[in-house]
Write a protein that holds these residues in place. Structure first.
Motif, PDB file in Angstrom:
ATOM      1  N   ALA A 201     -68.087 -71.978 -14.173  1.00 29.90           N
ATOM      2  CA  ALA A 201     -68.944 -73.108 -14.087  1.00 29.90           C
ATOM      3  C   ALA A 201     -70.195 -72.625 -14.895  1.00 29.90           C
ATOM      4  O   ALA A 201     -71.139 -73.500 -15.280  1.00 29.90           O
ATOM      5  N   ILE A 202     -70.359 -71.226 -14.740  1.00 29.42           N
ATOM      6  CA  ILE A 202     -71.754 -70.767 -15.501  1.00 29.42           C
ATOM      7  C   ILE A 202     -71.247 -69.802 -16.805  1.00 29.42           C
ATOM      8  O   ILE A 202     -71.034 -68.706 -16.691  1.00 29.42           O
ATOM      9  N   PRO A 203     -71.427 -70.550 -17.965  1.00 30.37           N
ATOM     10  CA  PRO A 203     -70.909 -69.602 -18.976  1.00 30.37           C
ATOM     11  C   PRO A 203     -71.693 -68.455 -19.354  1.00 30.37           C
ATOM     12  O   PRO A 203     -71.171 -67.390 -19.718  1.00 30.37           O
ATOM     13  N   ASP A 204     -72.816 -68.553 -19.117  1.00 31.67           N
ATOM     14  CA  ASP A 204     -73.913 -67.221 -19.392  1.00 31.67           C
ATOM     15  C   ASP A 204     -74.057 -66.191 -18.213  1.00 31.67           C
ATOM     16  O   ASP A 204     -74.744 -65.388 -18.114  1.00 31.67           O
ATOM     17  N   LEU A 205     -72.792 -66.464 -17.185  1.00 27.61           N
ATOM     18  CA  LEU A 205     -73.108 -65.541 -16.122  1.00 27.61           C
ATOM     19  C   LEU A 205     -72.944 -63.877 -16.413  1.00 27.61           C
ATOM     20  O   LEU A 205     -71.963 -63.784 -17.277  1.00 27.61           O
ATOM     21  N   LYS A 206     -73.880 -63.192 -15.765  1.00 30.44           N
ATOM     22  CA  LYS A 206     -73.960 -61.669 -16.155  1.00 30.44           C
ATOM     23  C   LYS A 206     -73.139 -60.956 -14.985  1.00 30.44           C
ATOM     24  O   LYS A 206     -72.046 -60.303 -15.092  1.00 30.44           O
ATOM     25  N   TYR A 207     -73.405 -61.454 -13.649  1.00 25.88           N
ATOM     26  CA  TYR A 207     -72.795 -61.234 -12.364  1.00 25.88           C
ATOM     27  C   TYR A 207     -72.940 -61.903 -11.397  1.00 25.88           C
ATOM     28  O   TYR A 207     -74.085 -62.660 -11.170  1.00 25.88           O
ATOM     29  N   ALA A 208     -72.338 -61.988 -10.163  1.00 27.77           N
ATOM     30  CA  ALA A 208     -72.564 -62.711  -8.870  1.00 27.77           C
ATOM     31  C   ALA A 208     -71.963 -61.766  -8.009  1.00 27.77           C
ATOM     32  O   ALA A 208     -70.720 -61.005  -7.994  1.00 27.77           O
ATOM     33  N   TYR A 209     -72.396 -61.619  -6.672  1.00 27.71           N
ATOM     34  CA  TYR A 209     -71.868 -60.964  -5.702  1.00 27.71           C
ATOM     35  C   TYR A 209     -72.389 -61.469  -4.343  1.00 27.71           C
ATOM     36  O   TYR A 209     -73.564 -62.268  -4.302  1.00 27.71           O
ATOM     37  N   ILE A 210     -71.650 -61.202  -3.380  1.00 30.85           N
ATOM     38  CA  ILE A 210     -71.911 -61.395  -2.167  1.00 30.85           C
ATOM     39  C   ILE A 210     -72.121 -60.304  -1.092  1.00 30.85           C
ATOM     40  O   ILE A 210     -71.266 -59.256  -1.246  1.00 30.85           O
ATOM     41  N   THR A 211     -73.286 -60.035  -0.567  1.00 34.56           N
ATOM     42  CA  THR A 211     -73.717 -58.877   0.023  1.00 34.56           C
ATOM     43  C   THR A 211     -73.909 -59.193   1.509  1.00 34.56           C
ATOM     44  O   THR A 211     -74.766 -60.015   1.919  1.00 34.56           O
ATOM     45  N   ILE A 212     -73.338 -58.350   2.480  1.00 33.72           N
ATOM     46  CA  ILE A 212     -73.258 -58.392   3.847  1.00 33.72           C
ATOM     47  C   ILE A 212     -74.299 -57.554   4.594  1.00 33.72           C
ATOM     48  O   ILE A 212     -74.941 -56.801   3.871  1.00 33.72           O
ATOM     49  N   GLU A 213     -74.349 -57.762   5.834  1.00 39.09           N
ATOM     50  CA  GLU A 213     -75.573 -56.860   6.531  1.00 39.09           C
ATOM     51  C   GLU A 213     -75.594 -55.365   6.158  1.00 39.09           C
ATOM     52  O   GLU A 213     -74.323 -54.985   6.006  1.00 39.09           O
ATOM     53  N   GLY A 214     -76.700 -54.962   5.774  1.00 46.05           N
ATOM     54  CA  GLY A 214     -76.594 -53.457   5.300  1.00 46.05           C
ATOM     55  C   GLY A 214     -76.750 -53.231   3.971  1.00 46.05           C
ATOM     56  O   GLY A 214     -76.908 -52.234   3.323  1.00 46.05           O
ATOM     57  N   GLY A 215     -76.666 -54.459   3.196  1.00 45.96           N
ATOM     58  CA  GLY A 215     -76.748 -54.153   1.804  1.00 45.96           C
ATOM     59  C   GLY A 215     -75.405 -53.814   0.969  1.00 45.96           C
ATOM     60  O   GLY A 215     -75.319 -53.373  -0.199  1.00 45.96           O
ATOM     61  N   PHE A 216     -74.162 -54.141   1.735  1.00 44.57           N
ATOM     62  CA  PHE A 216     -72.947 -53.692   1.136  1.00 44.57           C
ATOM     63  C   PHE A 216     -72.132 -54.802   0.542  1.00 44.57           C
ATOM     64  O   PHE A 216     -72.383 -56.093   1.070  1.00 44.57           O
ATOM     65  N   ILE A 217     -71.384 -54.877  -0.571  1.00 47.58           N
ATOM     66  CA  ILE A 217     -71.025 -55.846  -1.499  1.00 47.58           C
ATOM     67  C   ILE A 217     -69.762 -56.171  -0.797  1.00 47.58           C
ATOM     68  O   ILE A 217     -68.999 -55.181  -0.721  1.00 47.58           O
ATOM     69  N   ALA A 218     -69.625 -57.382  -0.450  1.00 46.24           N
ATOM     70  CA  ALA A 218     -68.367 -57.857   0.016  1.00 46.24           C
ATOM     71  C   ALA A 218     -67.169 -58.352  -0.824  1.00 46.24           C
ATOM     72  O   ALA A 218     -66.150 -58.245  -0.868  1.00 46.24           O
ATOM     73  N   SER A 219     -67.844 -59.010  -1.892  1.00 42.38           N
ATOM     74  CA  SER A 219     -67.117 -59.568  -3.193  1.00 42.38           C
ATOM     75  C   SER A 219     -68.176 -59.678  -4.281  1.00 42.38           C
ATOM     76  O   SER A 219     -69.295 -59.718  -4.218  1.00 42.38           O
ATOM     77  N   LYS A 220     -67.545 -59.413  -5.430  1.00 40.21           N
ATOM     78  CA  LYS A 220     -68.364 -59.474  -6.808  1.00 40.21           C
ATOM     79  C   LYS A 220     -67.395 -59.967  -7.926  1.00 40.21           C
ATOM     80  O   LYS A 220     -66.085 -60.000  -8.061  1.00 40.21           O
ATOM     81  N   ILE A 221     -68.356 -60.384  -9.101  1.00 40.77           N
ATOM     82  CA  ILE A 221     -67.391 -60.556 -10.275  1.00 40.77           C
ATOM     83  C   ILE A 221     -68.517 -60.329 -11.239  1.00 40.77           C
ATOM     84  O   ILE A 221     -69.792 -60.503 -11.280  1.00 40.77           O
ATOM     85  N   LEU A 222     -68.144 -59.700 -12.416  1.00 43.63           N
ATOM     86  CA  LEU A 222     -68.933 -59.105 -13.608  1.00 43.63           C
ATOM     87  C   LEU A 222     -68.376 -59.591 -14.747  1.00 43.63           C
ATOM     88  O   LEU A 222     -67.206 -59.635 -15.060  1.00 43.63           O
TER      89      LEU A 222
END
Length: 333
Positions: A201-222
């Motif tokens: 949906a976002i053509p110019d996406l650089k990255y997206a991520y979901i961060t949970i408690e403590g600052g840890f990445i649960a899921s990401k896309i680059l």
């Protein structure tokens, strides 16, 4: 009329906008310089300036060369934070740097509090004009305007030290949150699917991520592979920024921050609160319209929020007790 009074007049022009409650020029270390608006107490001035300073410093760390402003939104208010050394005004910045009045270290910023229905376009335009006028005032005044860092006398220092006395006979809670351990394979797959659809949906996406408690990445896309090495650091700082924004929003309006926008010269970064997590994304501006993006992102963040909520419910059903775990280890040993 001295320099601070002149700056106060420029800030008051922002205050005159419908819905704007406060405008304050603050030093990077959290020392308030001049303000327009009504504050409830002397302590609140420093508390809010300190909180906005922390937000500003993280924002500058994330986007050191092109940050235009940070916008925090909640149900009761909008909070806008803009650096005085804004990259928008290149010619004025160059003059200020040559005269030694400002440098490229972002010494000052303006924090504005407004009601939730306030017209953002008007605030952005007036803020930009205000920044120009303050810079022009600095240039024509010939003053360096470099206030000292906040200092405390001995009485104040002792008062602070007493405030850190350790309390005795505390009841310790050995319940440890294991939220980061309770993302099932099914939920993890669903999160990856949502992020994948978001990237389409976002053509110019650089990255997206979901961060949970403590600052840890649960899921990401680059989309930009050169960002992968720094993504863990970006995630932790973004999580910290959102938590600090929550504190600032509570100090000002007794509300929770819902979303944050970091507007830069060539990109947008969005951070959305999801209960026990955040959803953050950065994208280029060449093919993105801000209004459309602000409509698209909530659709995906709502889906992510429901998945995070489901994972949280699983955690609550199966609490993690460190005493039980240690007991089992001793027996097995």
């Amino acid at each position: 009329m001295d320099l601070k009074e002149k700056i106060g007049i420029h800030l008051d022009q922002i205050k005159q906008l419908k819905g704007v409650e406060n405008a304050v020029l603050t030093q990077r270390d959290g020392n308030p310089i001049q303000s327009a608006g009504v504050w409830f107490s002397k302590d609140e001035i420093f508390n809010v300036s300190s909180a906005t300073s922390a937000i500003f410093n993280v924002g500058i760390h994330l986007h050191p060369n092109d940050l235009k402003y940070i916008l925090i939104e909640g149900k009761k208010a909008k909070i806008l934070i803009a650096p005085l050394n804004s990259p928008v005004h290149y010619s004025l910045n160059r003059i200020l740097q040559q005269q030694g009045i400002l440098d490229n270290k972002h010494e000052f910023f303006i924090a504005i509090t407004a009601q939730p229905n306030t017209n953002l376009g008007g605030i952005f335009l007036q803020t930009s004009e205000c920044l120009k006028k303050i810079k022009t005032t600095l240039i024509t005044s010939g003053e360096s305007f470099k206030p000292p860092l906040v200092q405390f006398d001995e009485q104040r220092i002792q008062s602070i030290i007493k405030g850190f006395n350790v309390k005795e006979n505390e009841n310790f809670n050995f319940k440890v949150s294991s939220f980061s351990l309770n993302l099932s394979e099914n939920i993890s797959m669903e999160l990856r699917k949502v992020l994948s659809n978001f990237s389409i949906a976002i053509p110019d996406l650089k990255y997206a991520y979901i961060t949970i408690e403590g600052g840890f990445i649960a899921s990401k896309i680059l989309k930009k592979t050169n960002n992968e090495k720094n993504l863990d650091n970006i995630s932790a700082m973004s999580y910290s920024l959102f938590q600090t924004a929550n504190r600032c929003a509570w100090l000002l309006k007794r509300m929770n921050a819902e979303s944050i926008l970091l507007d830069c010269e060539n990109s947008f970064q969005f951070i959305h609160g999801l209960g026990k997590a955040i959803f953050s994304t950065e994208m280029g501006k060449s093919r993105q319209k801000l209004g459309l993006i602000r409509l698209i992102i909530p659709q995906f963040s709502n889906k992510i929020h429901s998945l995070i909520k489901r994972a949280s419910e699983i955690q609550e059903q199966r609490p993690f007790d460190i005493k039980t775990m240690l007991g089992e280890l001793i027996i097995k040993g």
